[in-house]
Design a protein around this motif. Structure first.
Motif, PDB file in Angstrom:
ATOM      1  N   TYR A  83      57.090 -42.226 -35.350  1.00  0.00           N
ATOM      2  CA  TYR A  83      56.220 -41.640 -36.398  1.00  0.00           C
ATOM      3  C   TYR A  83      55.451 -40.391 -35.694  1.00  0.00           C
ATOM      4  O   TYR A  83      54.761 -40.645 -34.740  1.00  0.00           O
ATOM      5  CB  TYR A  83      55.553 -42.317 -37.154  1.00  0.00           C
ATOM      6  N   ILE A  84      55.161 -39.362 -36.368  1.00  0.00           N
ATOM      7  CA  ILE A  84      54.358 -38.449 -36.063  1.00  0.00           C
ATOM      8  C   ILE A  84      53.359 -38.376 -37.264  1.00  0.00           C
ATOM      9  O   ILE A  84      53.753 -38.378 -38.347  1.00  0.00           O
ATOM     10  CB  ILE A  84      54.925 -37.093 -35.577  1.00  0.00           C
ATOM     11  N   GLN A 126      50.538 -39.191 -32.657  1.00  0.00           N
ATOM     12  CA  GLN A 126      51.017 -38.082 -32.397  1.00  0.00           C
ATOM     13  C   GLN A 126      50.956 -36.877 -33.359  1.00  0.00           C
ATOM     14  O   GLN A 126      51.355 -37.112 -34.425  1.00  0.00           O
ATOM     15  CB  GLN A 126      52.567 -38.018 -31.911  1.00  0.00           C
ATOM     16  N   ILE A 127      50.146 -35.820 -33.141  1.00  0.00           N
ATOM     17  CA  ILE A 127      50.071 -34.892 -34.212  1.00  0.00           C
ATOM     18  C   ILE A 127      50.641 -33.362 -33.768  1.00  0.00           C
ATOM     19  O   ILE A 127      50.414 -33.097 -32.767  1.00  0.00           O
ATOM     20  CB  ILE A 127      48.465 -34.784 -34.384  1.00  0.00           C
ATOM     21  N   LEU A 128      51.456 -33.179 -34.922  1.00  0.00           N
ATOM     22  CA  LEU A 128      51.920 -31.747 -34.815  1.00  0.00           C
ATOM     23  C   LEU A 128      51.258 -30.875 -35.666  1.00  0.00           C
ATOM     24  O   LEU A 128      51.027 -31.287 -36.903  1.00  0.00           O
ATOM     25  CB  LEU A 128      53.382 -31.773 -35.180  1.00  0.00           C
ATOM     26  N   LYS A 129      51.122 -29.622 -35.601  1.00  0.00           N
ATOM     27  CA  LYS A 129      50.577 -28.670 -36.232  1.00  0.00           C
ATOM     28  C   LYS A 129      51.702 -28.138 -37.367  1.00  0.00           C
ATOM     29  O   LYS A 129      53.062 -28.323 -36.934  1.00  0.00           O
ATOM     30  CB  LYS A 129      49.975 -27.220 -35.596  1.00  0.00           C
ATOM     31  N   ASN A 133      47.839 -26.889 -43.134  1.00  0.00           N
ATOM     32  CA  ASN A 133      46.965 -25.954 -42.878  1.00  0.00           C
ATOM     33  C   ASN A 133      45.500 -26.128 -43.696  1.00  0.00           C
ATOM     34  O   ASN A 133      44.584 -25.758 -43.230  1.00  0.00           O
ATOM     35  CB  ASN A 133      47.482 -24.491 -43.129  1.00  0.00           C
ATOM     36  N   ASP A 134      45.793 -26.932 -44.932  1.00  0.00           N
ATOM     37  CA  ASP A 134      44.466 -27.105 -45.511  1.00  0.00           C
ATOM     38  C   ASP A 134      43.728 -28.395 -45.021  1.00  0.00           C
ATOM     39  O   ASP A 134      42.772 -28.973 -45.624  1.00  0.00           O
ATOM     40  CB  ASP A 134      44.826 -27.679 -46.871  1.00  0.00           C
ATOM     41  N   GLY A 135      44.016 -28.875 -43.758  1.00  0.00           N
ATOM     42  CA  GLY A 135      43.411 -30.127 -43.318  1.00  0.00           C
ATOM     43  C   GLY A 135      43.868 -31.399 -43.318  1.00  0.00           C
ATOM     44  O   GLY A 135      43.277 -32.388 -42.855  1.00  0.00           O
TER      45      GLY A 135
END
Length: 77
Positions: free
Chosen positions: A6-7, A59-62, A12-14
């Motif tokens: 999972y990620i 794990q964080i993706l933009k 873009n709004d937080g």
């Protein structure tokens, strides 16, 4: 987060959205965190509602790093 399936995608709004990435395990050690093709929109399954709280080991993706089809889907939430 335990098995790297999972990620979390940061909008873009937080807000964050949890996603399952099919047939992929994320690397936990080493310099490169992501070891898969992130441009394939068929591998993403969006799970659950948007949230502000993210586990510390996630794990964080933009949002800018994911395909356009997946972007439209997470912005509907």
């Amino acid at each position: 987060m335990k098995h790297g399936k999972y990620i979390y995608i940061q909008r873009n709004d937080g807000w964050f959205v949890k996603a399952r990435v099919l047939n992929i395990r994320l690397k936990k050690k080493g310099k490169e965190k992501i070891s898969y093709d992130i441009t394939d929109p068929t591998r993403y399954i969006i799970i659950g509602p948007k949230t502000k709280r993210v586990p510390f080991n996630a794990q964080i993706l933009k949002e800018d790093d994911i395909p356009e089809e997946v972007r439209r889907e997470i912005n509907k939430l």
